[in-house]
Design a protein around this motif. Structure first.
Motif, PDB file in Angstrom:
ATOM      1  N   LEU A 139       0.855  -1.182   0.000  1.00 18.87           N
ATOM      2  CA  LEU A 139       0.000   0.000   0.000  1.00 18.87           C
ATOM      3  C   LEU A 139       0.896   1.238   0.000  1.00 18.87           C
ATOM      4  O   LEU A 139       1.603   1.507   0.972  1.00 18.87           O
ATOM      5  N   LYS A 140       0.872   1.966  -1.079  1.00 16.57           N
ATOM      6  CA  LYS A 140       1.797   3.081  -1.249  1.00 16.57           C
ATOM      7  C   LYS A 140       1.210   4.401  -0.744  1.00 16.57           C
ATOM      8  O   LYS A 140       0.017   4.665  -0.875  1.00 16.57           O
ATOM      9  N   GLY A 141       2.090   5.233  -0.207  1.00 11.45           N
ATOM     10  CA  GLY A 141       1.772   6.620   0.084  1.00 11.45           C
ATOM     11  C   GLY A 141       0.600   6.864   1.007  1.00 11.45           C
ATOM     12  O   GLY A 141       0.493   6.298   2.088  1.00 11.45           O
ATOM     13  N   PHE A 142      -0.334   7.688   0.558  1.00  9.19           N
ATOM     14  CA  PHE A 142      -1.480   8.111   1.366  1.00  9.19           C
ATOM     15  C   PHE A 142      -2.741   8.057   0.499  1.00  9.19           C
ATOM     16  O   PHE A 142      -2.658   8.012  -0.735  1.00  9.19           O
ATOM     17  N   PRO A 143      -3.914   8.063   1.113  1.00  5.87           N
ATOM     18  CA  PRO A 143      -5.153   8.048   0.316  1.00  5.87           C
ATOM     19  C   PRO A 143      -5.387   9.407  -0.343  1.00  5.87           C
ATOM     20  O   PRO A 143      -5.199  10.452   0.275  1.00  5.87           O
ATOM     21  N   HIS A 144      -5.783   9.370  -1.579  1.00  9.18           N
ATOM     22  CA  HIS A 144      -6.113  10.600  -2.304  1.00  9.18           C
ATOM     23  C   HIS A 144      -7.615  10.838  -2.137  1.00  9.18           C
ATOM     24  O   HIS A 144      -8.434  10.134  -2.744  1.00  9.18           O
ATOM     25  N   ILE A 145      -7.942  11.818  -1.305  1.00 11.00           N
ATOM     26  CA  ILE A 145      -9.322  12.016  -0.862  1.00 11.00           C
ATOM     27  C   ILE A 145      -9.898  13.309  -1.435  1.00 11.00           C
ATOM     28  O   ILE A 145      -9.236  14.363  -1.416  1.00 11.00           O
ATOM     29  N   GLN A 146     -11.134  13.239  -1.872  1.00 10.68           N
ATOM     30  CA  GLN A 146     -11.925  14.435  -2.209  1.00 10.68           C
ATOM     31  C   GLN A 146     -13.231  14.330  -1.429  1.00 10.68           C
ATOM     32  O   GLN A 146     -14.025  13.413  -1.630  1.00 10.68           O
ATOM     33  N   SER A 197     -14.887  10.392  -1.946  1.00  9.90           N
ATOM     34  CA  SER A 197     -14.135   9.502  -2.847  1.00  9.90           C
ATOM     35  C   SER A 197     -12.694   9.332  -2.371  1.00  9.90           C
ATOM     36  O   SER A 197     -12.084  10.253  -1.807  1.00  9.90           O
ATOM     37  N   VAL A 198     -12.169   8.130  -2.598  1.00 11.67           N
ATOM     38  CA  VAL A 198     -10.773   7.801  -2.241  1.00 11.67           C
ATOM     39  C   VAL A 198     -10.138   7.083  -3.425  1.00 11.67           C
ATOM     40  O   VAL A 198     -10.769   6.203  -4.031  1.00 11.67           O
ATOM     41  N   MET A 199      -8.921   7.445  -3.735  1.00 11.13           N
ATOM     42  CA  MET A 199      -8.125   6.714  -4.732  1.00 11.13           C
ATOM     43  C   MET A 199      -6.809   6.276  -4.082  1.00 11.13           C
ATOM     44  O   MET A 199      -6.228   7.023  -3.269  1.00 11.13           O
ATOM     45  N   LEU A 200      -6.360   5.103  -4.447  1.00 14.02           N
ATOM     46  CA  LEU A 200      -5.073   4.607  -3.955  1.00 14.02           C
ATOM     47  C   LEU A 200      -3.957   5.088  -4.859  1.00 14.02           C
ATOM     48  O   LEU A 200      -4.153   5.246  -6.081  1.00 14.02           O
ATOM     49  N   GLU A 201      -2.804   5.303  -4.295  1.00 16.65           N
ATOM     50  CA  GLU A 201      -1.667   5.747  -5.097  1.00 16.65           C
ATOM     51  C   GLU A 201      -1.268   4.649  -6.079  1.00 16.65           C
ATOM     52  O   GLU A 201      -1.087   3.490  -5.690  1.00 16.65           O
ATOM     53  N   GLY A 202      -1.161   5.036  -7.337  1.00 11.38           N
ATOM     54  CA  GLY A 202      -0.819   4.077  -8.366  1.00 11.38           C
ATOM     55  C   GLY A 202      -2.025   3.455  -9.042  1.00 11.38           C
ATOM     56  O   GLY A 202      -1.875   2.603  -9.929  1.00 11.38           O
ATOM     57  N   ASP A 203      -3.250   3.850  -8.621  1.00  8.75           N
ATOM     58  CA  ASP A 203      -4.471   3.309  -9.217  1.00  8.75           C
ATOM     59  C   ASP A 203      -5.473   4.458  -9.369  1.00  8.75           C
ATOM     60  O   ASP A 203      -5.745   5.189  -8.412  1.00  8.75           O
ATOM     61  N   SER A 204      -6.006   4.615 -10.557  1.00  7.15           N
ATOM     62  CA  SER A 204      -6.931   5.726 -10.826  1.00  7.15           C
ATOM     63  C   SER A 204      -8.387   5.371 -10.547  1.00  7.15           C
ATOM     64  O   SER A 204      -9.294   6.191 -10.768  1.00  7.15           O
ATOM     65  N   THR A 205      -8.629   4.175 -10.035  1.00  6.75           N
ATOM     66  CA  THR A 205     -10.001   3.763  -9.725  1.00  6.75           C
ATOM     67  C   THR A 205     -10.538   4.560  -8.537  1.00  6.75           C
ATOM     68  O   THR A 205      -9.858   4.680  -7.501  1.00  6.75           O
ATOM     69  N   VAL A 206     -11.746   5.106  -8.666  1.00  7.45           N
ATOM     70  CA  VAL A 206     -12.359   5.872  -7.577  1.00  7.45           C
ATOM     71  C   VAL A 206     -13.147   4.926  -6.668  1.00  7.45           C
ATOM     72  O   VAL A 206     -14.006   4.160  -7.132  1.00  7.45           O
ATOM     73  N   ILE A 207     -12.826   4.986  -5.367  1.00  7.59           N
ATOM     74  CA  ILE A 207     -13.522   4.165  -4.374  1.00  7.59           C
ATOM     75  C   ILE A 207     -14.484   5.074  -3.612  1.00  7.59           C
ATOM     76  O   ILE A 207     -14.081   6.080  -3.031  1.00  7.59           O
ATOM     77  N   ALA A 208     -15.769   4.759  -3.617  1.00  7.75           N
ATOM     78  CA  ALA A 208     -16.777   5.535  -2.875  1.00  7.75           C
ATOM     79  C   ALA A 208     -16.827   5.022  -1.436  1.00  7.75           C
ATOM     80  O   ALA A 208     -17.021   3.818  -1.191  1.00  7.75           O
TER      81      ALA A 208
END
Length: 240
Positions: A139-146, A197-208
């Motif tokens: 699991l890389k980095g931090f969650p990309h949150i909006q 929404s959350v995205m993982l580093e290295g993956d552009s899939t949006v997780i609700a």
């Protein structure tokens, strides 16, 4: 005439006797000289032999000394320099090698959920990413949150929350990230959030992700911060 002849014969005989006597004395003197000279030669050769022996002994000593210095553990077989556990097989290096060979976690590998932090500060929520796949992932980095549709910028990450080593999740293992929603003031420009929404580093899939609580959460995007993924649950007040 008879007398003269007799005296001449006598003198000749005496002379011969004296000559023989002198010769004998000289022979004795030479023999004595030779016998006395022999010990002197032996004594003179003894220091030479001793010096020669000393030279050989010194050479042997030097050879032994050289062998000792050549075979000394410090110079030719230092265990500290050759077999140092800290330089050849440190845990950090091994962990990094394992992490480098582990695939990065994607949205299909983890399930992300949100919960209110149990205890102060009450301005934070906890994101949990649990590995639901059948293999380990990194699991890389931090969650990309909006947090809001009206605010399209990712929530900034707090650098000091970054763990010292890569986060590798075994199958079924969780990782956590703390998210600050606001400063907790009554005069803040907070907005209600029921999902984000959350995205993982290295993956552009949006997780609700559904916000915790029946009424959701209140967030100020201008004050919001997120921590890095960590293998242990931490207190948000320790980092931000």
């Amino acid at each position: 005439m008879i007398t003269t002849t007799h005296r001449t014969t006598l003198l000749a005989a005496v002379g011969t006797a004296l000559a023989l006597s002198l010769t004998a004395c000289q022979g004795d003197s030479d023999a004595t000289s030779s016998s006395s000279a022999a010990p002197a030669a032996t004594v003179a050769s003894t220091p030479a032999a001793a010096a020669s022996t000393g030279g050989k002994g010194s050479g042997a000593s030097d050879a032994a000394g050289s062998a000792g210095s050549a075979d000394s553990t410090g110079s030719s077989g230092s265990q500290g320099s050759a077999d140092s556990t800290g330089s050849a097989g440190s845990t950090g290096s091994a962990g990094e090698q394992v992490a480098a060979s582990t695939p990065v976690c994607t949205a299909g590998d983890v399930r992300v959920t949100a919960a209110r932090q149990d205890g102060p500060p009450y301005t934070h929520i906890v994101l949990t990413a649990k590995n639901t796949g059948g293999h380990s992932c990194r699991l890389k980095g931090f969650p990309h949150i909006q947090l809001l549709e009206s605010h399209k910028q990712d929530v900034p990450a707090v650098a000091k929350s970054k763990p010292a080593s890569p986060v590798v999740l075994a199958a079924g293992a969780p990782a956590y990230a703390l998210v600050k929603l606001s400063d907790g003031g009554v005069d803040e420009d907070n907005e209600p959030v029921s999902a984000f929404s959350v995205m993982l580093e290295g993956d552009s899939t949006v997780i609700a992700v559904t916000a915790p609580g029946s009424e959701g959460i209140a967030a100020d995007p201008a004050k919001a911060l997120t921590g890095y993924w960590t293998p242990e649950l931490r207190n948000g007040a320790d980092d931000f």
